[in-house]
Design a protein around this motif. Sequence first.
Motif, short mmCIF file in Angstrom:
data_model
loop_
_atom_site.label_atom_id
_atom_site.label_comp_id
_atom_site.label_asym_id
_atom_site.label_seq_id
_atom_site.Cartn_x
_atom_site.Cartn_y
_atom_site.Cartn_z
N ASP A 193 0.83 -1.21 0.00
CA ASP A 193 0.00 0.00 0.00
C ASP A 193 0.86 1.26 0.00
O ASP A 193 0.56 2.23 -0.70
CB ASP A 193 -0.93 0.00 1.22
N LYS A 197 0.56 3.95 -3.01
CA LYS A 197 -0.09 5.22 -2.72
C LYS A 197 0.87 6.35 -2.42
O LYS A 197 0.50 7.52 -2.55
CB LYS A 197 -1.05 5.04 -1.55
N SER A 245 -3.72 4.25 -8.56
CA SER A 245 -4.68 5.33 -8.80
C SER A 245 -4.70 5.65 -10.30
O SER A 245 -3.71 5.41 -11.01
CB SER A 245 -4.30 6.57 -8.01
#
Length: 757
Positions: A193, A197, A245
């Motif tokens: 993660d 991110k 994303s």
Amino acid sequence: MWRLLKNLSRDFAIRAVTPVTCRSVELAETNRLFAGGAAHPEGPDVRREARRACSVGANVRDAACYVCWAFARAYEPPELKPFVTEIASALLITTVFDRNVNCRRAASAAFQENVGRQGTFPHGIDILTAADYFAVGNLNNCYLTISIYIASFPEYTRPLIDHLVTRKVNHWHGAIRELATQALHNLTPKAPDYMAKTVLPQLLPMATGLDMHGRHGAILACAEITHALSKLTAETNRPVTDVLSPASVEGLKVIHQKLFDRQQYRGFGGELMRPAVCALIEKLSLSQMPFKDDPVISGWQWLIDDSLKSLHLFSSAARQNIKEAAVLALAALCQQYYQAGPGVAEPHMQELLVSQYIAALKSPEVLTRCGCSLALGSLPRFMLQNKLQQVLDGLQSACTVFKKEVSFTEARKDATRAIAQVCTTVGVSAQGSVDAVLCADNVSQVYCALLDCLSDYTTDSRGDVGAWVREAAMSSLMEVTLLVVSSDPELLSPDLHQPAVPHIPHREELLSIFPTEDADFLNWNAPSQAFPHITRLLGLQQYQYHTLLGLTVSVGGLTETTVLFSAQSLFDHLRGIQQDRPTLEQFGATLLRIFRDHLRNDRVSIPLLKMVDQMLANGCFDIFTGEDDHPFCVELLALCKEEIKKSKDVQKLRSSVTVFCGLIQFQGEVRKKVLFQLLLLLCHPFPVIRKATASQMYEMLLTYDDVIDPAVMDDVMTLLSDANWEEDLSIVRAHRNQLCDWLGVQRPAILSKSPAQ
């Protein structure tokens, strides 16, 4: 110079810090010196500033490690406890990521001291076991193994990742940047993660930034992290876009176009950007990014093709990296984006790529041929369907030696490798189509092409460059043979191989010469180990010719150790068959056959003359000398005469003189013919040959005193030794004719334009 002096003064100042004066501010500042804190207020961060081939900050980091080592002895555990996590992280970062081995070992020693004396460093004992003084000596091991183990402890995961991103991805040394990106790939499963991110969005602006080194490292890092994330999501049958994303996906897609628009693929920067973006293409393709039918694919394909066709524009140091990266990118790109359906290529892309790469195999640029050969070898199976015969024809032509292209050795090597790669990709089916698989109708073509490459002995200013092709051919033959044998052994007919495969003659004898259990221990690079095994093949008739041919080049070669051990092994074999007349005659016949087959082929004939000279000097054919005009001696003399006919090669002529002198030991009319040849060479146009012949004849008559009448021995020896054989030919000829009269040999007739008069 002033900055270096300032660094040295800082080094001494740090080492002079006393335990009494160190407090929290000093602890934090010292920690930042090697952990990657803020830059010094006086100017650039001198701790990592590049100076030619080194960084002048290594002495400062080493001194900072020394101070941390002193902390362990100077402070009680409660006093140091607020700074333990920061100091431990900084020491471990230096232990595994510092470029300088002394700094890594100093940090490891300081960490060990703190673990032993403080007892508050998290997971200290476990880490010390993996990162001891000797383990951190290998930089690859530090980046790719030890750092991954340390990152498994949560306290150190993010500090290690952050240091790589902020300090090593943009490092001034290329090897460090590449290691850092590989380490980020391995560290991704520890914090997926955080990587997706935080780290990836942080790297994307760097990937198109102004700093060339930072741009290079960031592109590689983006590729490695994305690929690592895709492998994690694949375990749960999810696409990688589930964790990235939309901004990150778009940022990855536009990297190529931004670099292209800024013309950053040109010049020195292009030597870094091209392999980096090719690596990005490969990793994004392997990550199955959703770019099918997107215009970015055509841009990627342009970069791959342009890189393969423009290798000659880059420095020799960069060519290999660009070529390898482009070929890997092409294979992954085709596999992911050029399938119309499962195992079916898009027709227009198949036709376009295969045709253009085959056409480029005839390029006047050797490096373009290299790149396109390997490109054909990397294509997936569905791209080769219905095009296999065209590809094999093109590669066979590219690995054939043509007179006007004799210098294209690198291209022939890569084409040879590509043939095996293509065969491995398409597989084997005896009754299959020649355009789809390796089958009964094209297997002979493949073997003929590879076997012909074994005869590539091209030489240039670099030496025996044909060895590159021969080595590639041997490896390719092994790969193709193992492939065919594992699928359909009957495709290998006896006419393809001598001996035939898989029915190998003398199989048991070969296994006794090369035992399977010794395969991992026999050092083929060591002549002392290899040649005793090789010469045993001379006793097996099917292998005798080629074994002796190889030994000829070794025994008569230039490398001292090769000549020594090959000759020793050969003579050991010949001594073992001295009393076995049929076997010795068979050996002699094979030797003469090699001479006939390679007449005036200097690569073989000159070493062969040197080898024959050694054989005659060592009495290897003494069993024949008692017979008048033995056929072996008669034919050997005839071949030597033919070899030096009209030759102007001094080395060859001098070698033939020594062979003639060795042949004098044979009985019969052949002895007079040998003397006649030597007397001809006494009047050779080259003074050096005349002088060498006289010297060799003098030694010959000392060794074989039964050659001439003792009554004229003294006169002959005196004339050979005292005459000036470098004088004018009219004077030398008179001396030669006198020798003819004393030796009872007919005087040579003077012929116009004869090089031997």
